[in-house]
Design a protein around this motif. Sequence first.
Motif: not given
Length: 322
Positions: A119-135
Amino acid sequence: MDKVMEERFDVVVVGGGAAGLAGALTLARARRSVLVIDSGSPRNAPAAHMHGYLGHDGASPAELLAKGRAEVAGYGGEVRSGVVVAVDRLPDGEFLVRCADGGAVRARRLLVATGLVDELPAVPGLAARWGRDVLHCPYCHGWEVRDQPLAVLATGPLAVHQAQLWRQWTGQVTLLSHTWHLTAEERELLAARGVRVVEGEVTGLAVAEDRLVGVTLADGGTVECRALVVAPRFAARAGVLTGLGMPVTSLERDGHVIGTCADADPATGATALPGVWVAGNVGSPVQQVAGAAAQGVQVAAAVNADLVEEETRLALREYRTA
């Protein structure tokens, strides 16, 4: 699974990730009838590569699972696509495993390897980059972003620990205070390691040519980074267990709740529910792929031992009455 089935298996494994497949492989090699029911939604699906798994470093998670399914099938085990919606305890102590498509199978034992949801922080655009450059995990991704500028999003008390940990891989670490208040002592610890602190709430991500280049702040400013470190909440996929009457427990680290998990014996995976075991992230949320696979093997051995014990008792009873 598109019809009601009356098949009976020694073990039904719910979840076909590294833990579930490793457990199924071990059970199939033990000459057990085993069925894996997999929803096809592994936790690490967004990641193109996995690391730290000896002999498989840099391999695709999808490739590992495909090989695992083939290996299970090679020993007579079965892997089927499906979503388990309920498990009923039958009067004889066995289980009826029901799937969303109406199919159902019987199981003498149940191995739950359903993993967790980040369950990720509610920052716009963050979830779309999870596992790529949001780590999250430096042991999974730290080498790939070494010596690059990265930012740590502070959303809880473990943010300072994260910043100190990631400092091992790069000297360019910025802690974004975001919605968290840092104490004077924490600021001093960060300063001692050369970690910069930037105040202000993060409102979005800056992306160029499909690569993260920074984060935007509420005041209109931008902080450069090539990776953003976050702390997700680990939510166990434990619907099967709660449906059987076993509640999940809070997962704590350093006195702080960071998610939920299934309560099980750490050595055997046995739960308080007779005949039910867990393996992988559903019970051990911080486990990496290699650890989850190893745990799947260990738990499968415990399940097989339990079946052997039951079969020996039944054989002895028959022997004495013969």
